[in-house]
Design an enzyme around this catalytic site. Structure first.
Site, mmCIF file in Angstrom:
data_model
loop_
_atom_site.group_PDB
_atom_site.id
_atom_site.type_symbol
_atom_site.label_atom_id
_atom_site.label_comp_id
_atom_site.label_asym_id
_atom_site.label_seq_id
_atom_site.Cartn_x
_atom_site.Cartn_y
_atom_site.Cartn_z
ATOM 1 N N ASP A 177 0.824 -1.169 -0.013
ATOM 2 C CA ASP A 177 0.088 0.020 -0.195
ATOM 3 C C ASP A 177 0.754 1.269 0.189
ATOM 4 O O ASP A 177 0.369 2.398 -0.299
ATOM 5 C CB ASP A 177 -0.956 0.071 1.333
ATOM 6 C CG ASP A 177 -0.279 -0.132 2.546
ATOM 7 O OD1 ASP A 177 1.120 -0.274 2.596
ATOM 8 O OD2 ASP A 177 -0.728 -0.138 3.530
ATOM 9 N N HIS A 178 2.103 1.292 0.500
ATOM 10 C CA HIS A 178 2.930 2.409 0.586
ATOM 11 C C HIS A 178 3.521 3.183 -0.740
ATOM 12 O O HIS A 178 4.036 4.106 -0.693
ATOM 13 C CB HIS A 178 3.820 2.316 1.868
ATOM 14 C CG HIS A 178 3.164 2.455 3.293
ATOM 15 N ND1 HIS A 178 2.155 1.707 3.612
ATOM 16 C CD2 HIS A 178 3.374 3.350 4.189
ATOM 17 C CE1 HIS A 178 1.841 1.922 4.956
ATOM 18 N NE2 HIS A 178 2.837 3.006 5.206
ATOM 19 N N ARG A 202 -1.463 12.502 10.132
ATOM 20 C CA ARG A 202 -0.131 13.274 10.566
ATOM 21 C C ARG A 202 0.021 14.381 9.583
ATOM 22 O O ARG A 202 -0.477 14.479 8.696
ATOM 23 C CB ARG A 202 0.839 12.234 10.317
ATOM 24 C CG ARG A 202 1.141 11.186 11.134
ATOM 25 C CD ARG A 202 2.203 10.669 11.627
ATOM 26 N NE ARG A 202 2.014 9.679 12.806
ATOM 27 C CZ ARG A 202 2.685 8.309 12.899
ATOM 28 N NH1 ARG A 202 3.057 7.808 11.679
ATOM 29 N NH2 ARG A 202 2.533 7.685 13.697
ATOM 30 N N ASP A 250 3.400 -0.998 11.725
ATOM 31 C CA ASP A 250 3.037 0.241 11.387
ATOM 32 C C ASP A 250 2.405 0.693 12.428
ATOM 33 O O ASP A 250 1.821 0.130 13.196
ATOM 34 C CB ASP A 250 1.987 0.154 10.124
ATOM 35 C CG ASP A 250 1.625 1.354 9.527
ATOM 36 O OD1 ASP A 250 2.352 1.859 8.446
ATOM 37 O OD2 ASP A 250 1.058 2.404 10.056
ATOM 38 N N SER A 283 6.326 7.198 13.182
ATOM 39 C CA SER A 283 6.165 6.022 12.471
ATOM 40 C C SER A 283 6.721 5.013 13.429
ATOM 41 O O SER A 283 7.682 5.208 14.207
ATOM 42 C CB SER A 283 6.587 6.132 11.025
ATOM 43 O OG SER A 283 7.325 4.860 10.654
ATOM 44 N N ARG A 332 9.016 2.842 11.607
ATOM 45 C CA ARG A 332 9.757 2.273 10.571
ATOM 46 C C ARG A 332 11.162 2.213 11.380
ATOM 47 O O ARG A 332 11.600 3.129 12.317
ATOM 48 C CB ARG A 332 10.129 3.542 9.633
ATOM 49 C CG ARG A 332 10.474 4.842 10.022
ATOM 50 C CD ARG A 332 10.427 5.943 8.744
ATOM 51 N NE ARG A 332 8.826 6.238 8.662
ATOM 52 C CZ ARG A 332 8.252 7.536 8.271
ATOM 53 N NH1 ARG A 332 9.355 8.330 7.997
ATOM 54 N NH2 ARG A 332 7.325 7.597 8.143
#
Ligand code: MIC
Ligand code: SF4
Length: 758
Positions: free
Chosen positions: A98-99, A451, A163, A646, A648
């Site tokens: 999706d990203h 965000r 995520d 995030s 990440r």
């Protein structure tokens, strides 16, 4: 392991089958009634009878029911998993693409381009998924959290996801926690998920939403009250009569954005709205199973009667008096009423015109959201109004897209000039090829995303982003101005008449049911022995991982300060997304973005500092490269809530790869702190926050007594001034024995490798 396009009822029955027993154990051990979150957690403890349960202190071993990963984080998670030497994932796991889809033209063209441009990464993810028994959701299937809500989440379940918005599934009563890839690897290799036993914040909702107020306003209000770090280390549990009045997807919006206050997760108790959603998404059997254990899918009555005795903090919000809010710019907790934005913009000297309006994202792209937005669009079209600013729509999933298309809602939006983008994150994560505004031109965008950090959506530091509900976004797009209050103001239509937009009425669930749309799920094959995983050694997007070195047993002496961040330093500042997303599977290449958004506390410049080895000014990533090449360990210094945002883990792995030994801050965001620990970087917090101010550019830092690291005992540190004088200070560390083990081994993955004998 067989992995399906939805959670099998057998798995759910297994969780429900042990619920009553474990809840009884929990009540007995704690000697009191339980909140809903406690019930779900206790039911997922590896050992409910012996696990220490001190809030905010004990580290708990939990066994989640599922793992979900999105494409931008799955690459690193799976590269790590591959080095662990297991034949398949130990827990049902899925990958969601999706990203990586960039929004430029429209859904069809953008998806085709993404399939082409990202072919290597998609092929890699598909083949790793097939090899290790992981379900694969192809590009176009939708945003991870929407797909999880539609297919996998269930009341009383527990999952982790790579995520930070994984808590979206709390809208369906699930404890869903956002983690870094290394945490996911633990669970996929059969080890427990380890997290601090959380504190509990209770949010009691009374009244019902009225007029233009939406579920989004509830979480914007909670963020206003608690601020971006107010939820750290806590689970936010909603309850009260107002909770039942909110749809399941509305609840998901609220839980989703709990990430913005740093909460471990958020959740709502099981109720008829959830049952309706389960029924509508083809899961009647799940609803029936949940009905049978409903008493344990909510807090005990005593808790509801006297919440203050059971939660660490209780907030009460009266939905009937809640006004529409809009938060921003630059931080999701800067809230004001929509009606007050115009005056504030004037006072601040912000532009009055809106340059783009965007709805969608995992936060607000449900059928109900789109139906409210479409209701306004329909009215506008019938009454001669049109949008005054580009309006971009990202449906949350293929199922939502196909359904809103069938029901004419997409047509309503397109009729007023909206552009429908692919079912993906798109501009929410900077995947937006924006050409109408240049860097340096101050401009305002409003979104229904979550965000609003600088540069996040379009890469431009001069864009001011605000978040609000989708219906307010559409109304403001019709006005094109920030000083428009849909409740009181009118608009002039094509025939010169004044038109007031009526309160938008949405539809909770599609009256004709959902239509699945295109099938985008690929189940792993029963026999994966022939699956070959392709990673070309010359690829600039994928790179196999080398294990990091173990700690050498010495204290850290004279560490130069590669970067001292001033103010907000989110994971977007540490490891930017947007154009850098393409390197998420290549540690060396993505390290080219290390700290490029951080504000240098010594100079106020962004993204650059002094290389202590040669005295020159360089970009932070170049200093990292220089220290790495010289074998020079270093330290990074941060301010409050360092690593906000995030999940990440690149934000921890890049510094680790370039030789960071320690990150020392005034405070950390939870996921990022864990990511640092997992990768073998020592996270320390100033015992006295004022010491932050004493650290100057040419100072060095000593971190001492590391051989005796002991849980919860502060570490002795020193600032070494250029003339050799030292200032002693303490660094608080929050590691338990296991985490100290990760540090010593050079990262948690090295321990898994040792245990697997690889
Ligand atoms: C985000 O919203 O910031 C992201 C992109 O979804 C991230 C994950 C990532 O950086 O890949 C998140 O929230 O965890
Ligand atoms: Fe995607 Fe945005 Fe949701 Fe993150 S917040 S998962 S980028 S839609």
């Amino acid at each position: 392991m067989a992995v399906f396009a939805s959670t099998p009822i057998e798995l759910i029955n297994g969780v429900y089958g042990r619920l009553a027993t474990n809840v009884a154990i929990g009540r007995e051990r704690l000697g009191r009634p339980l909140t809903f979150a406690e019930k779900v957690l206790i039911n997922h403890l590896r050992d409910p009878r012996t696990q220490e349960l001190e809030r905010g202190r004990s580290y708990a071993d939990l066994d989640p029911d599922r793992v979900a990963m999105q494409d931008a984080t799955a690459q690193m998670a799976l590269l790590q998993f591959m080095t662990a030497g297991l034949p398949e994932a130990a827990v049902p796991s899925t990958v969601h693409c999706d990203h990586l889809i960039q929004a430029k033209s429209n859904a069809r063209i953008d998806l085709a381009t993404a399939n082409d441009v990202n072919a290597e990464v998609y092929d890699f993810l598909e083949s790793v998924s097939a090899k290790y028994g992981i379900g694969f959701w192809k590009p176009g299937s939708g945003i991870i959290h929407q797909v999880v809500l539609e297919q996998y989440a269930f009341p009383g379940g527990m999952m982790i996801g790579t995520d930070s918005h994984t808590p979206n599934a709390g809208g369906l009563g699930m404890i869903a926690i956002g983690v870094g890839g290394a945490d996911a690897v633990d669970v996929m290799t059969g080890y427990p998920f380890n997290v601090r036993w959380p504190k509990l914040i209770g949010v009691k909702l009374t009244g019902t939403l009225a007029g233009w107020s939406a579920p989004k306003d509830i979480i914007l209000e909670v963020a206003r009250i608690l601020t971006v770090k107010g939820g750290t280390g806590a689970i936010v549990e909603y309850f009260g009569p107002g909770a039942e009045s909110i749809s399941c997807t509305g609840k998901a919006t609220i839980c989703n954005m709990g990430a913005e206050i740093g909460a471990t997760t958020s959740l709502f108790p099981y109720d008829p709205a959830m049952s309706r959603y389960l029924g509508s998404t083809g899961r009647v059997a799940v609803a029936e199973a949940a009905d049978a254990v409903a008493a344990d899918l909510r807090a005990d009555d005593e808790v509801l009667a006297d919440p203050a005795s059971y939660f660490d903090e209780v907030i009460e919000i009266d939905l009937s008096s809640l006004q529409p809010l809009i938060n921003g710019p630059h931080t999701p907790d800067r809230a004001r009423k929509v009606s007050e934005l115009g005056a504030e913009a004037k006072a601040e000297g912000w532009p009055m015109e809106i340059s783009s309006a965007l709805i969608g994202s995992c936060t607000n792209s449900s059928y109900e959201d789109i139906s409210r937005a479409a209701a306004i669009a329909r009215f506008a079209h019938q009454n001669g109004l049109s949008i005054k600013t580009p309006l971009l729509v990202t449906p949350g999933s293929e199922q939502v897209r196909a359904t809103i298309e069938r029901d004419g809602l997409l047509a309503d939006l397109e009729q007023i000039g909206a552009t429908v983008l692919a079912n993906a994150c798109g501009p929410c994560i900077g995947q937006w090829s924006r050409s109408d505004v240049e860097e340096g031109t101050e401009n305002i965008i409003i979104t229904s995303y979550n965000r609003n950090f600088p540069k996040r959506n379009d890469g431009l530091a001069s864009t001011l982003a605000f978040v609000t509900s989708p219906e307010t976004v559409v109304a403001m797009a019709l006005a094109g101005r920030v000083d428009f209050d849909p409740i009181t103001d009118s608009l002039t239509n094509a025939s010169g008449e004044q038109v007031t937009i009526p309160v938008p009425v949405g539809v909770e669930l599609p009256p004709k049911g959902f239509t699945a749309g295109e099938n985008t799920f690929i189940a792993p094959p029963a026999d994966s022995s022939r699956v070959v995983i392709k990673v070309s050694p010359s690829s600039d997007r994928l790179q196999l991982l080398e294990p990091f070195d173990a700690w050498d047993g010495n204290d850290f002496l004279n560490l130069p300060i590669l970067m001292k961040a001033k103010g907000k330093c989110t994971t977007d500042h540490i490891s930017a997304a947007g154009p850098w997303l393409k390197y998420r599977g290549h540690l060396e290449n993505i390290s080219g973005n290390m700290f490029i958004g951080a504000v240098n506390a010594f100079t106020d410049e962004v993204g650059q500092g002094k290389d202590q080895l040669d005295g020159t000014t360089k970009s932070f990533p170049d200093i990292g490269k220089s220290y790495h090449a010289a074998g020079q360990g270093w330290i990074a210094i941060g301010d409050e809530n360092y690593g906000e945002g995030s999940s990440r883990e690149h934000a921890a792995m890049e510094p680790r790869f370039r030789g960071a030994k320690v990150v020392l801050t005034r405070s950390f965001a939870r996921i990022h702190e864990t990511n640092l620990k997992k990768q073998g970087v020592l996270p320390l917090v100033f015992a006295d926050p004022k010491v932050y101010d004493l650290i100057e550019q040419d100072d060095r830092i000593n971190v001492l007594g590391l051989a005796d690291l002991t849980p919860d005992v502060p570490v002795k540190c020193q600032i070494v001034k250029p003339d050799g004088t030292t200032i002693d200070f303490e660094g608080i560390q929050t590691m338990n024995d296991e985490q100290i083990g990760w540090f010593k081994a050079g990262g948690a993955l090295n321990i898994i490798r040792q245990r697997q004998g690889v």
